[in-house]
Enzyme design. Structure first.
Site, short mmCIF file in Angstrom:
data_model
loop_
_atom_site.label_atom_id
_atom_site.label_comp_id
_atom_site.label_asym_id
_atom_site.label_seq_id
_atom_site.Cartn_x
_atom_site.Cartn_y
_atom_site.Cartn_z
CB CYS A 1 3.15 10.75 1.84
SG CYS A 1 1.52 11.51 1.90
CG HIS B 1 8.15 7.69 5.91
ND1 HIS B 1 7.83 7.93 4.60
CD2 HIS B 1 7.05 7.08 6.45
CE1 HIS B 1 6.60 7.51 4.35
NE2 HIS B 1 6.10 6.99 5.47
NE ARG C 1 -1.22 2.46 2.95
CZ ARG C 1 -0.70 3.54 3.50
NH1 ARG C 1 -0.59 4.67 2.80
NH2 ARG C 1 -0.24 3.52 4.74
CG ASP C 2 3.38 4.25 2.96
OD1 ASP C 2 3.35 5.12 2.08
OD2 ASP C 2 3.81 4.46 4.10
CG ASN D 1 7.28 3.35 4.09
OD1 ASN D 1 6.69 3.94 4.98
ND2 ASN D 1 6.81 3.25 2.85
CG HIS E 1 4.11 4.38 9.12
ND1 HIS E 1 3.52 3.43 8.31
CD2 HIS E 1 4.70 5.26 8.27
CE1 HIS E 1 3.74 3.73 7.04
NE2 HIS E 1 4.46 4.85 6.99
#
Length: 309
Positions: A243, A212, A16-17, A252, A210
């Protein structure tokens, strides 16, 4: 003395990300293979996509199909991102185990990402909770507070505002909450300070972090949270991700590097590095025109550590 929890969970968010931030559209077949092989390597939590309009993110248009496959793997917790009530309704219909509603503590980023103010997202959380309860489903609802350490659009984000919004999400019906360093502004001291307050506020309903790796601090920041007893962390295979609405939010935390660090420190994850690195090598080929990151794939696993199997 360094005190660490005996085990931790790495939630794979690359599907997803990671994929939402690159131009390449990975086929559904490849995504299924990614899910299967990550599961076989010992990964038990995977964010398989996002229920957003396909015209906005064609990379994730097949989320329902990938989720349906993930649900066939016994013991796998399949998460999806939902931007609003409509997305949540699709997630509930598809039987997602967890749905994550992202909320940006940065007003500017919130408007750019979701076209809502942070408090409007809180109101959406209440509607999502009502829909979940009415459906009879057991899907967990996670409120993810992003740009928790700053924002490239707005600049400073005050910790008090982050904590206010976290409390508001819980009051609105979130089962759990998490914190995200969306643009890589965090450092280990800042993580320790904010996560300590978050844990006091949310207790057992604090889900994890989460991070980065925009400035190379994702693993250091993970360790800072780990020392506080946080045991769930998001990461992306080959470090892909970012993002689309936050300039500079590259990369990430890298799944394989994080899995190695935890294993080397004696923190169990249940993951096996050899099949994980083999999957990472294939993913780099699938995404041949995209930037990938990480260190373990270059250096390998030291023989004397005994973690290569």
């Amino acid at each position: 003395m360094l005190t660490l929890p005996p085990h931790a969970v790495i939630r794979e968010v690359g599907l997803r990300d990671g994929l939402q931030s690159i131009a390449t559209v990975l086929s559904t077949e490849r995504k299924r293979e990614w899910v299967r092989r990550a599961f076989e390597a010992g990964q038990r939590e995977i964010e398989v996509g996002s229920f957003v309009p396909p015209h906005l993110l064609p990379q994730l248009a097949d989320t329902a199909e990938v989720l349906a496959y993930a649900k066939t793997l016994s013991g796998l917790v399949a998460s999806v991102l939902v931007p609003n009530l409509k997305g949540a309704e699709r997630a509930l219909a598809a039987g997602a185990d967890v749905m994550l509603l992202p909320l940006s503590a940065s007003h500017a980023h919130s408007l750019a990402n979701l076209r809502k103010t942070p408090d409007e997202v809180v109101a959406e959380m209440a509607r999502i909770r009502a829909a979940r309860d009415a459906s009879g489903q057991r899907t967990l609802i996670e409120g993810g507070v992003g740009t928790a350490f700053g924002c490239t659009l707005q600049g400073e984000v005050k910790p008090a505002e982050v904590l206010r919004l976290m409390a508001a999400l819980l009051d609105a019906g979130a089962d759990r909450v998490s914190l995200a360093d969306t643009v890589g502004h965090a450092d280990p001291v800042a993580v320790s300070r904010l996560f300590e307050q978050a844990l006091r506020l949310a207790g057992e309903r604090f889900a994890g972090g989460h991070f980065h790796d925009t400035r190379g601090l994702a693993l250091a920041n993970t360790l800072a949270a780990l020392q506080l007893g946080v045991i769930r962390f998001d990461a992306s295979l080959a470090g892909i991700g970012g993002c689309p609405h936050a300039p500079g939010a590259s990369g990430n935390a890298t799944t394989e590097d994080l899995a190695f660090m935890l294993a080397a420190m004696g923190v169990r994850t249940g993951m096996r590095l050899a099949p994980l690195l083999a999957l990472r090598a294939d993913l780099a080929q699938w995404l041949a025109n995209e930037a990938t990151h990480g260190s373990l794939w270059r250096a390998g696993v030291p023989d004397h550590i005994g973690l290569a199997a």
